[in-house]
Design an enzyme around this catalytic site. Structure first.
Site, PDB file in Angstrom:
ATOM      1  CG  ASP A  30      -2.349  -2.490   2.745  1.00  0.00           C
ATOM      2  OD1 ASP A  30      -1.751  -2.597   3.773  1.00  0.00           O
ATOM      3  OD2 ASP A  30      -2.537  -3.691   2.158  1.00  0.00           O
ATOM      4  CG  ASP A  56      -1.563  14.932  -0.239  1.00  0.00           C
ATOM      5  OD1 ASP A  56      -0.648  15.673   0.418  1.00  0.00           O
ATOM      6  OD2 ASP A  56      -1.636  15.343  -1.335  1.00  0.00           O
ATOM      7  CE  LYS A  86       1.728  -3.933   1.119  1.00  0.00           C
ATOM      8  NZ  LYS A  86       0.465  -4.171   1.359  1.00  0.00           N
ATOM      9  CG  ASP A  92       4.134  12.705  -0.865  1.00  0.00           C
ATOM     10  OD1 ASP A  92       3.843  14.101  -0.524  1.00  0.00           O
ATOM     11  OD2 ASP A  92       3.759  12.411  -2.021  1.00  0.00           O
ATOM     12  CE1 TYR A 128       8.425  10.511  -2.132  1.00  0.00           C
ATOM     13  CE2 TYR A 128       9.233  12.818  -2.184  1.00  0.00           C
ATOM     14  CZ  TYR A 128       8.295  12.016  -2.298  1.00  0.00           C
ATOM     15  OH  TYR A 128       6.765  12.260  -2.208  1.00  0.00           O
TER      16      TYR A 128
HETATM   17  C1  IPM Z   1       5.145  17.389  -0.278  1.00  0.00           C
HETATM   18  C2  IPM Z   1       5.194  17.469  -1.597  1.00  0.00           C
HETATM   19  C3  IPM Z   1       6.670  17.256  -2.145  1.00  0.00           C
HETATM   20  C4  IPM Z   1       6.948  15.799  -1.672  1.00  0.00           C
HETATM   21  C5  IPM Z   1       6.820  17.515  -3.848  1.00  0.00           C
HETATM   22  C6  IPM Z   1       6.472  18.777  -4.197  1.00  0.00           C
HETATM   23  C7  IPM Z   1       8.072  16.816  -4.058  1.00  0.00           C
HETATM   24  O1  IPM Z   1       4.191  16.498  -2.241  1.00  0.00           O
HETATM   25  O2  IPM Z   1       6.100  18.026   0.252  1.00  0.00           O
HETATM   26  O3  IPM Z   1       4.359  16.533   0.409  1.00  0.00           O
HETATM   27  O4  IPM Z   1       6.727  14.961  -2.401  1.00  0.00           O
HETATM   28  O5  IPM Z   1       7.643  15.502  -0.748  1.00  0.00           O
HETATM   29 MG    MG Z   2       2.988  15.646  -0.739  1.00  0.00          MG
END
Ligand code: IPM
Ligand code: MG
Length: 354
Positions: free
Chosen positions: A219, A247, A187, A243, A142
């Site tokens: 993975d 999710d 990884k 990240d 990042y």
């Molecule tokens: C999160 C979001 C952010 C990230 C984005 C909005 C930059 O996806 O906080 O998970 O990737 O960190």
């Molecule tokens: Mg995110």
């Protein structure tokens, strides 16, 4: 006491879920006799529109002197054409995390019984799932050098030993307060940064021999999280893997709309408490302004703020209890089976703070 925090509603559904969370915070303040002192500022796309920059000086100044930041979400299609640090994320959210050195991002996965149905995963795989992801937040790909050259584009991924060490310490410390196990995700069969990551984690573990440590490739982890999520306690990983995996973990819990997060550093003035609290979901521009957004993640982020930055445990429990009651009574938005609007959920939870 005075609960003084910086409030950054941001873009898309941010202001709506923020309004709902403030309703609940107000109810808590009234009930427990506190005063809310809220400094509201712009961050992200709205800041570009109003101030001409995604991280205005007054926003940063407010964040730099507060103990807590409550953040909605940033970004949206309106600002997608912008490049690099002109963007809401790269020029707003990321430098805010970095400047405040909030390197430890904690995101939980503990499916609530009333949301088992909402998850696309079979109920049997959700039983006893209770882990947190400790995501490194201020390093890695990042923040590496990025750009274009005549051949294409590049994003550099770098980690220093010190960066890995401090997040590993956080993970082991957290494991000691939970189920005493750390799963470090990397990884290392391909990436040099991952090889360093693994070496440093093994070294830090010397001081935490009472905590079980295992290493998993990212993975494989994507698979294990769904097939045997109950085996994990603290999952330690780098910025981008974290990240993605957070999710995925959200789907075990039924919805992105119910997962809060805390981004922590070493605190300020030695109090160890500075934190930024935000839902893990994004700004959801497709449903913004319609009252459809689920405010639970934002309400729980506010809960974490009270507990972590202000040490208000009873208040945090009162909020969590009211949220669980809302989920159990289906007093929720449509994404998890209810019929209420964003603000109505906030009002319901606020009315049930006891
Ligand atoms: C999160 C979001 C952010 C990230 C984005 C909005 C930059 O996806 O906080 O998970 O990737 O960190
Ligand atoms: Mg995110």
């Amino acid at each position: 006491m005075n609960i003084n925090f910086t409030y950054l509603p941001g873009d898309g559904i941010g202001p709506e879920i923020g309004e709902a969370a403030l309703k609940v915070l107000n109810a808590v303040a009234t009930k427990f006799d506190h005063t809310l002192e809220i400094e509201e500022h712009h961050l992200g796309g709205i800041a570009i529109d109003v101030k001409g920059t995604p991280l205005p000086a007054e926003t940063l100044a407010s964040a730099q002197k507060t103990e807590a930041i409550l953040l909605g979400a940033v970004g949206g299609p309106k600002w997608d054409h912008l490049e690099g640090v002109d963007r809401p994320e790269l020029g707003g959210l990321l430098p805010l995390r970095k400047t405040l050195q909030l390197y430890a991002n904690v995101r939980p996965a503990k499916p609530q019984s009333s949301l088992i149905e909402a998850s696309p995963i079979k109920a049997a795989y959700l039983e006893d799932v209770d882990f947190v992801i400790m995501r490194e937040l201020t390093g890695g790909i990042y923040f590496g050098d990025k750009g274009r050259d005549e051949n294409g584009a590049y994003d550099e991924c770098r980690y220093s030993e010190a960066e890995v060490e401090r997040i590993a310490i956080r993970a082991f410390e957290m494991a000691r307060t939970r189920k005493n196990k750390v799963t470090s995700v990397d990884k290392s069969n391909v990436l040099e940064t991952s090889r360093l990551w693994r070496e440093v984690v093994i070294r830090v573990h010397q001081d935490y021999q009472d905590v079980e440590l295992e290493h998993t490739l990212v993975d494989a982890m994507a698979m294990h999280m769904l097939s045997r999520g109950k085996d994990f306690d603290v999952i330690l990983t780098e910025n981008m893997f974290g990240d993605i995996l957070t999710d995925e973990a959200a789907m075990l819990c039924g919805s992105m709309g119910v997962i809060p997060s805390a981004s922590l550093g070493n605190g300020r003035l030695g109090n160890g408490r500075l934190g930024m609290y935000e839902p893990i979901h994004g700004s959801a521009p497709d449903i913004a302004g319609q009252g459809k957004a689920n405010p639970i993640a934002m309400i729980l982020s506010a809960t974490w703020m009270l507990r972590t930055s202000f040490g208000l445990e009873a208040e945090a429990i009162a909020m969590e209890t009211a949220v669980t009651a809302a989920l159990d009574a289906r007093q929720t938005t449509a994404d998890i089976g209810g019929t209420l609007s964003t603000l109505e959920v906030g009002e319901w939870v606020a009315a049930h703070i006891t």
